[in-house]
Write an enzyme that holds these catalytic residues in place. Structure first.
Site, PDB file in Angstrom:
ATOM      1  N   LYS A  78       0.870  -1.192   0.032  1.00 63.52           N
ATOM      2  CA  LYS A  78      -0.133  -0.035  -0.036  1.00 63.52           C
ATOM      3  C   LYS A  78       1.058   1.324   0.050  1.00 63.52           C
ATOM      4  O   LYS A  78       0.370   2.342  -0.608  1.00 63.52           O
ATOM      5  CB  LYS A  78      -0.827   0.047   1.395  1.00 63.52           C
ATOM      6  N   ASP A  87     -10.070   2.917   2.344  1.00 63.46           N
ATOM      7  CA  ASP A  87     -10.473   2.331   3.731  1.00 63.46           C
ATOM      8  C   ASP A  87     -11.253   3.287   4.601  1.00 63.46           C
ATOM      9  O   ASP A  87     -12.259   2.958   5.069  1.00 63.46           O
ATOM     10  CB  ASP A  87      -9.117   1.971   4.277  1.00 63.46           C
TER      11      ASP A  87
END
Lengths: 285, 285
Positions: B72, B108
């Protein structure tokens, strides 16, 4: 088809354009028929992006690639090793990724060979006439010369330089006696008189000029088997004329199917569901 | 699912390992429910291969990528531009390819925000307590600070350096007053006394220690809504205790669902089939 999960192995076709390719449907139906956790997607890749696309497929862990126009020659420089037959043909249409190592193959000629054998025709040890000296002729003639060497391989072409290169390559690499001949009617008649197998690798007879044939019907006979690389129409004028003599004929669809069967087996290591794949082609071609 | 054709647009997840990801099933079922010509595959990519994998996805014409552990942070350097919220969070979990230009996003925090709003809880203008200062806390706190600024955002952490960096980043980039507090019971009680929303971004309560909770039940009350980022078990001890007071609770499953909904809509431009996606998660988590 089966739902894709995180365990599904990915294969794809690289072409430009690629939007009309039947390969995704053909392979996905075949994977599903065998219950294999594989999926096959299509990627429209510009020529300048080909090296990054193939390096990316390696980094992404693709199991295999089909490579089609206009990438077949350039792709050969993007893999780690090339199968000798593909090297002889001069281009690849298949890449197999084994633990990050990419190997190039060419299934076009093997597809034709498989289609011939499935029809009960083995070129090995027989006299074979190939019409044409372009990409399809190269793939088929080189595959025969290496993998099922004819007693004699006569290649008839209308582009002298291209023909000379093909004959030279076949002679240098193959295991069969080869001759290159200018494609005129007298030469054709003489070559066919002694032949047992005729392979049309020219586009003559293709849609829309479907009443054309590269061979006058009078040269055809019962003991001269004929394969036509043209698959649109499935039954070309050449094949109609040959079938009328009682000869064994092999449609271009079988050759197209044959190359996909070879790819399926390279990707999966399992026997291809040939009948299922033929039905997909028959429904879509 | 729908058969993949040559027109199917391809999305994928990059992770290492990736074999247990639910994302392929989740997205493929969602694409099929909407009748969209998309497919989603999983790629196990080693960290050293990440740049080639993302460059390859661009060359191959992927429409979008999900990016998960351990990629990420590194993925952010492989795209052309990064959404400001994702930039604030410091990592991306989504890449959208628009005509060869790659934009990074982080769904997220937006997933958590969407899940809260779907439950009738809007953090904007309210007092919010975040427990934890790791990746989940960063994503949620930064997203709230930028996209739904609370009246006050209190972050309680047990890793002083990590907490200090998060509070500093939130203060510099966000639009909400932020305080960082050492996570002990007295501080927790005081912070919660004035709060209307509690977000657990620690792993406390996760399987197998399912009877643990980061918050003593006596601090919970009806007008303190609670979201738990933990989704295994779905109903954590914290959520059980909160629900027993009559408070609104939001399960980690809804947050997981929410981030996938955001990705689906970024990839397709269509509203996600939320109920279908929830059913997939409920059946698989």
């Amino acid at each position: 088809m089966t739902t894709i999960t995180a365990q599904t192995r990915v294969c794809g076709i690289l072409g430009h354009p690629v939007g009309h390719s039947l390969s995704p449907v053909l392979h996905n139906v075949a994977f599903a028929a065998r219950g294999l956790p594989f999926a096959y997607v299509a990627h429209d890749v510009r020529p300048e992006d080909l090296p990054a696309a193939i390096a990316g497929a390696r980094a992404l862990g693709y199991r295999g690639l089909s490579v089609t126009i206009p990438h077949k020659v350039a792709a050969m420089a993007c893999v780690d090793e090339v199968d000798p037959t593909a090297r002889g043909i001069g281009c690849i249409n298949t890449v197999v990724n084994t633990k990050g190592r990419l190997r190039g193959h060419n299934s076009d000629g093997l597809g034709a060979l498989g289609a011939l054998r499935a029809a009960g025709v083995d070129p090995a040890g027989h006299r074979v006439v190939v019409l044409g000296s372009g990409g399809a002729a190269r793939a088929i003639a080189m595959t025969l010369a290496l993998e099922a060497p004819p007693a004699k391989l006569s290649v008839l072409g209308v582009v002298p330089e291209e023909l000379a290169i093909l004959v030279s390559d076949l002679t240098a690499r193959g295991r069969a006696p080869v001759e290159g001949l200018a494609f005129d009617e007298a030469t054709l008649g003489a070559a066919l008189a002694g032949a047992e197998l005729l392979l049309n690798c020219t586009p003559v007879g293709m849609h829309p000029k479907t009443d054309a044939s590269p061979v006058p019907a009078r040269y055809l006979r019962r003991n001269l088997s004929v394969l036509d690389a043209v698959y649109n129409p499935r039954r070309t004028q050449l094949l109609k004329d040959a079938a009328a003599t009682g000869a064994t004929v092999v449609e271009g669809l079988e050759m197209f199917l044959g190359q996909a069967v070879v790819q399926f087996e390279l990707f999966t290591g399992e026997p291809a569901p040939v009948e299922v794949m033929r039905q997909v082609l028959e429904a879509n071609l």
